[in-house]
Design a protein around this motif. Structure first.
Motif, PDB file in Angstrom:
ATOM      1  N   GLY A  91       0.855  -1.192   0.000  1.00 38.36           N
ATOM      2  CA  GLY A  91       0.000   0.000   0.000  1.00 38.36           C
ATOM      3  C   GLY A  91       0.878   1.224   0.000  1.00 38.36           C
ATOM      4  N   PRO A  92       0.352   2.348  -0.523  1.00 37.43           N
ATOM      5  CA  PRO A  92       1.150   3.575  -0.578  1.00 37.43           C
ATOM      6  C   PRO A  92       1.289   4.246   0.780  1.00 37.43           C
ATOM      7  CG  PRO A  92      -1.077   3.994  -1.315  1.00 37.43           C
ATOM      8  CD  PRO A  92      -0.995   2.509  -1.077  1.00 37.43           C
ATOM      9  N   ARG A  93       2.377   4.972   0.950  1.00 31.72           N
ATOM     10  CA  ARG A  93       2.526   5.832   2.117  1.00 31.72           C
ATOM     11  C   ARG A  93       1.590   7.031   1.958  1.00 31.72           C
ATOM     12  NH1 ARG A  93       7.179   5.305   5.406  1.00 31.72           N
ATOM     13  NH2 ARG A  93       8.302   3.403   4.886  1.00 31.72           N
ATOM     14  N   ALA A  94       1.380   7.748   3.069  1.00 31.34           N
ATOM     15  CA  ALA A  94       0.423   8.864   3.057  1.00 31.34           C
ATOM     16  C   ALA A  94       0.790   9.905   2.004  1.00 31.34           C
ATOM     17  CB  ALA A  94       0.352   9.507   4.430  1.00 31.34           C
ATOM     18  N   ASN A  95       2.088  10.139   1.797  1.00 30.69           N
ATOM     19  CA  ASN A  95       2.462  11.191   0.846  1.00 30.69           C
ATOM     20  C   ASN A  95       2.140  10.812  -0.598  1.00 30.69           C
ATOM     21  OD1 ASN A  95       4.567   9.459   0.159  1.00 30.69           O
ATOM     22  ND2 ASN A  95       6.174  11.000   0.362  1.00 30.69           N
ATOM     23  N   ALA A  96       1.883   9.523  -0.849  1.00 33.30           N
ATOM     24  CA  ALA A  96       1.449   9.093  -2.179  1.00 33.30           C
ATOM     25  C   ALA A  96      -0.064   8.854  -2.217  1.00 33.30           C
ATOM     26  CB  ALA A  96       2.192   7.823  -2.588  1.00 33.30           C
ATOM     27  N   ALA A  97      -0.636   8.437  -1.082  1.00 34.98           N
ATOM     28  CA  ALA A  97      -2.092   8.208  -1.023  1.00 34.98           C
ATOM     29  C   ALA A  97      -2.857   9.514  -1.233  1.00 34.98           C
ATOM     30  CB  ALA A  97      -2.479   7.583   0.320  1.00 34.98           C
ATOM     31  N   ILE A  98      -2.174  10.626  -1.096  1.00 33.96           N
ATOM     32  CA  ILE A  98      -2.795  11.941  -1.327  1.00 33.96           C
ATOM     33  C   ILE A  98      -3.357  12.028  -2.752  1.00 33.96           C
ATOM     34  CG2 ILE A  98      -0.647  13.076  -2.083  1.00 33.96           C
ATOM     35  CD1 ILE A  98      -1.629  15.594  -0.616  1.00 33.96           C
ATOM     36  N   ILE A  99      -2.898  11.182  -3.640  1.00 29.52           N
ATOM     37  CA  ILE A  99      -3.417  11.190  -5.016  1.00 29.52           C
ATOM     38  C   ILE A  99      -4.929  10.920  -5.016  1.00 29.52           C
ATOM     39  CG2 ILE A  99      -3.017   8.751  -5.597  1.00 29.52           C
ATOM     40  CD1 ILE A  99      -1.865   9.824  -8.327  1.00 29.52           C
ATOM     41  N   GLU A 100      -5.410  10.198  -3.995  1.00 28.74           N
ATOM     42  CA  GLU A 100      -6.855  10.066  -3.790  1.00 28.74           C
ATOM     43  C   GLU A 100      -7.354  11.021  -2.708  1.00 28.74           C
ATOM     44  OE1 GLU A 100      -8.410   6.124  -2.915  1.00 28.74           O
ATOM     45  OE2 GLU A 100     -10.428   6.917  -2.620  1.00 28.74           O
ATOM     46  N   GLY A 101      -6.536  11.257  -1.708  1.00 25.49           N
ATOM     47  CA  GLY A 101      -6.949  12.037  -0.534  1.00 25.49           C
ATOM     48  C   GLY A 101      -7.232  13.491  -0.844  1.00 25.49           C
ATOM     49  N   SER A 102      -6.637  14.020  -1.907  1.00 27.00           N
ATOM     50  CA  SER A 102      -6.908  15.411  -2.287  1.00 27.00           C
ATOM     51  C   SER A 102      -7.101  15.497  -3.796  1.00 27.00           C
ATOM     52  CB  SER A 102      -5.762  16.329  -1.857  1.00 27.00           C
ATOM     53  OG  SER A 102      -5.889  17.589  -2.513  1.00 27.00           O
ATOM     54  N   LYS A 103      -8.320  15.842  -4.192  1.00 28.06           N
ATOM     55  CA  LYS A 103      -8.579  15.969  -5.634  1.00 28.06           C
ATOM     56  C   LYS A 103      -7.823  17.165  -6.196  1.00 28.06           C
ATOM     57  CE  LYS A 103     -13.098  13.690  -5.623  1.00 28.06           C
ATOM     58  NZ  LYS A 103     -12.868  12.348  -6.131  1.00 28.06           N
ATOM     59  N   ALA A 104      -7.651  18.217  -5.378  1.00 29.59           N
ATOM     60  CA  ALA A 104      -6.889  19.378  -5.852  1.00 29.59           C
ATOM     61  C   ALA A 104      -5.452  18.950  -6.147  1.00 29.59           C
ATOM     62  CB  ALA A 104      -6.917  20.493  -4.814  1.00 29.59           C
ATOM     63  N   PHE A 105      -4.884  18.111  -5.264  1.00 34.24           N
ATOM     64  CA  PHE A 105      -3.524  17.612  -5.516  1.00 34.24           C
ATOM     65  C   PHE A 105      -3.472  16.860  -6.842  1.00 34.24           C
ATOM     66  CE2 PHE A 105      -0.634  14.063  -5.712  1.00 34.24           C
ATOM     67  CZ  PHE A 105       0.586  14.668  -5.465  1.00 34.24           C
ATOM     68  N   SER A 106      -4.427  15.924  -7.039  1.00 33.26           N
ATOM     69  CA  SER A 106      -4.347  15.082  -8.243  1.00 33.26           C
ATOM     70  C   SER A 106      -4.584  15.906  -9.501  1.00 33.26           C
ATOM     71  CB  SER A 106      -5.295  13.885  -8.142  1.00 33.26           C
ATOM     72  OG  SER A 106      -6.632  14.288  -8.230  1.00 33.26           O
ATOM     73  N   LYS A 107      -5.483  16.881  -9.429  1.00 36.58           N
ATOM     74  CA  LYS A 107      -5.719  17.719 -10.616  1.00 36.58           C
ATOM     75  C   LYS A 107      -4.474  18.551 -10.940  1.00 36.58           C
ATOM     76  CE  LYS A 107      -9.162  18.044 -12.565  1.00 36.58           C
ATOM     77  NZ  LYS A 107      -9.893  17.261 -13.611  1.00 36.58           N
ATOM     78  N   ASP A 108      -3.849  19.113  -9.907  1.00 36.60           N
ATOM     79  CA  ASP A 108      -2.640  19.921 -10.146  1.00 36.60           C
ATOM     80  C   ASP A 108      -1.508  19.053 -10.711  1.00 36.60           C
ATOM     81  OD1 ASP A 108      -4.046  22.071  -9.232  1.00 36.60           O
ATOM     82  OD2 ASP A 108      -3.085  22.158  -7.261  1.00 36.60           O
ATOM     83  N   LEU A 109      -1.433  17.821 -10.213  1.00 38.88           N
ATOM     84  CA  LEU A 109      -0.416  16.895 -10.713  1.00 38.88           C
ATOM     85  C   LEU A 109      -0.633  16.638 -12.210  1.00 38.88           C
ATOM     86  CD1 LEU A 109       1.808  14.746  -9.410  1.00 38.88           C
ATOM     87  CD2 LEU A 109       0.041  13.096 -10.022  1.00 38.88           C
ATOM     88  N   MET A 110      -1.882  16.385 -12.570  1.00 40.66           N
ATOM     89  CA  MET A 110      -2.176  16.092 -13.985  1.00 40.66           C
ATOM     90  C   MET A 110      -1.899  17.310 -14.856  1.00 40.66           C
ATOM     91  SD  MET A 110      -5.514  13.606 -13.879  1.00 40.66           S
ATOM     92  CE  MET A 110      -6.388  14.147 -12.437  1.00 40.66           C
ATOM     93  N   LYS A 111      -2.242  18.490 -14.347  1.00 40.96           N
ATOM     94  CA  LYS A 111      -1.991  19.703 -15.137  1.00 40.96           C
ATOM     95  C   LYS A 111      -0.481  19.873 -15.343  1.00 40.96           C
ATOM     96  CE  LYS A 111      -4.291  23.888 -14.643  1.00 40.96           C
ATOM     97  NZ  LYS A 111      -4.658  25.061 -13.830  1.00 40.96           N
ATOM     98  N   LYS A 112       0.275  19.744 -14.239  1.00 45.87           N
ATOM     99  CA  LYS A 112       1.724  19.965 -14.300  1.00 45.87           C
ATOM    100  C   LYS A 112       2.408  18.997 -15.265  1.00 45.87           C
ATOM    101  CE  LYS A 112       5.748  20.177 -11.201  1.00 45.87           C
ATOM    102  NZ  LYS A 112       6.180  20.075  -9.802  1.00 45.87           N
ATOM    103  N   TYR A 113       1.923  17.739 -15.300  1.00 44.06           N
ATOM    104  CA  TYR A 113       2.607  16.726 -16.098  1.00 44.06           C
ATOM    105  C   TYR A 113       1.879  16.392 -17.410  1.00 44.06           C
ATOM    106  CZ  TYR A 113       5.752  16.281 -12.180  1.00 44.06           C
ATOM    107  OH  TYR A 113       6.686  16.555 -11.203  1.00 44.06           O
TER     108      TYR A 113
END
Ligand code: AMP
Ligand code: GLY
Length: 421
Positions: A91-113
């Motif tokens: 299972g992922p550590r908390a700093n990677a589980a944030i990909i589900e835990g914060s939609k703002a995080f995941s959206k910003d990640l997708m935009k950046k990459y």
């Protein structure tokens, strides 16, 4: 090997059954498990988010390997706590589980990459969010940033609905802190595809594609649920779509997480929509999906425990290619009438002996030695067959032989998939 699985739904039941195929899995505990899982593992009354108790239990019982299945403990750092105590985890550590835990995080990640997803804006100020929805094209999608039991997404058809959704999350705090931040995004159309992929942070290995059915009633009507049934593989996920997803979505996501210093190890769930402009990400989940797991794992030909250990060791590449079984699988959820709103529980469940191995128990408890309903989603009734049509027929034939009061299920699981086959 002594294994502990955190969680207590149908997904965990499917994971445990699959782990047991490996004779190295000498003993499995489920924390907390449920009355049906008790047939396959020893259930321990420790909640899925009680991390200190999980760590203490793992130490006391010399646990060799822990599988953390649900989103909440992953986001809260169960893997970090267990690993610090010397317990290897899947299972992922908390700093990677944030990909589900914060939609703002995941959206910003997708935009950046440059990973394809719906256009969006993020808001922490209610006035700005209201001003945005006052002029956004309709329908518009309003999402709570944090975990909201699958209920944090509103597809607003009118300005009033959009405004109500913003106010409910930000002013009325319907989702607590999860709704303090909102993602408001463009409405996309197209068939949905779920892909669960194992990844050790470098290599990504998708298992069979699947399709969930989130609405409570036939014809995709009624309130959204955790999922009323699944089929695999998903016929919209052709080889060409799969290749495009690998190149534009799966690998870029894994590399993005690594580049951000958040390597993702575990099962990464890609919730995709096949839009007229190609596949786009609707959401990431940091875990196996429920009830996708109930159809994806039966079609996995490779040994799950071996794969999970390889993920933890960063050696998934050595296990490739994954073996996927031919044919199709279907899962029909038998739920309590009234789910996902209010429902009664405590009704005895009768499952014919020959079906036990095909039923994954989601919400049932043992009371006076009898299995009784204890949740909204009660059973996941599955079948595997050479083709989807037969798998669905067999799953429904099994449903018709299982009894409990107030049972209901959708009768049209897989219909959309059958139309394109
Ligand atoms: P989520 O909780 O993000 O999976 O969203 C729940 C469901 O809402 C998804 O499975 C989709 O059916 C739908 N949904 C979410 N975002 C969008 C979008 N941008 N456009 C259309 N439908 C969406
Ligand atoms: N079935 C969707 C999910 O697990 O979130």
């Amino acid at each position: 090997m002594k294994i502990m699985v955190i969680g207590g739904g149908g997904r965990e039941h499917a994971i445990i059954r699959k782990l047991k195929e490996n004779p190295l899995a000498e003993k499995i505990w489920a924390l907390p498990g449920n009355g049906g899982i008790a047939r396959d593992a020893e259930c321990v009354n420790i909640g899925a988010t009680d991390i200190p108790a999980q760590v203490a239990f793992a130490r006391e019982h010399d646990i060799d390997f822990a599988v953390v299945a649900p989103d909440d403990p992953l986001v809260l750092g169960a893997v970090d706590a267990l690993e610090e105590a010397g317990i290897p985890c899947f299972g992922p550590r908390a700093n990677a589980a944030i990909i589900e835990g914060s939609k703002a995080f995941s959206k910003d990640l997708m935009k950046k990459y440059g990973i394809p997803t719906a256009a969006y804006e993020t808001f922490t100020d209610v006035k700005q969010a209201l001003a945005y929805v006052a002029q956004a094209p309709l329908p518009v999608v309003v999402k709570a940033d944090g975990l909201a039991l699958g209920k944090g997404v509103v597809i607003a058809q009118t300005r009033q609905e959009a405004e109500d959704a913003v106010r409910a999350a930000m002013e009325e705090k319907k989702f607590g802190r999860s709704g303090e931040k909102l993602v408001i995004e463009e409405f996309l159309t197209g068939p949905e595809i779920s892909v669960l992929a194992l990844t050790d942070g470098k290599t990504v290995a998708p298992m069979s594609s699947s399709m969930d059915h989130k609405a409570a009633w036939d014809g995709d009507k009624g309130p959204n649920t955790g999922g009323m049934g699944t089929i695999a593989p998903n016929p919209f996920y052709t080889d060409a779509v799969a290749a495009e997803c690998m190149e534009k979505i799966f690998l870029p996501t894994i590399r993005a997480m690594e580049a951000e210093g958040r390597p993702f190890q575990g099962c990464l769930y890609f919730g995709l929509m096949l839009t007229p402009d190609g596949p786009k990400v609707i959401e990431y989940n940091c875990r196996f999906g429920d009830p996708e797991t109930q159809v994806v794992l039966p079609l996995l030909g490779s040994d799950l425990l071996t794969l999970m250990l390889a993920v933890r060791a960063g050696k998934l590449a050595e296990q490739l290619p994954l073996r996927l079984k031919p044919g199709a699988a279907a899962c029909v959820i038998m739920a309590s009438e009234g789910y996902p709103l209010s429902y009664k529980k405590g009704f005895p469940i009768t499952i014919p002996e020959d079906l036990l191995d095909r039923v994954y128990v989601a919400g049932a408890a043992i009371k006076d030695g009898v299995l009784v309903t204890s949740g909204g989603r009660v059973l996941g009734v599955t079948a595997q067959a050479p083709d989807l049509k037969t798998a669905l027929q067999e799953a429904y034939a099994a449903v018709d032989r299982i009894r409990f009061d107030n049972a209901f299920c959708r009768r049209d699981i897989g219909h959309r998939a059958l139309e394109v086959l």
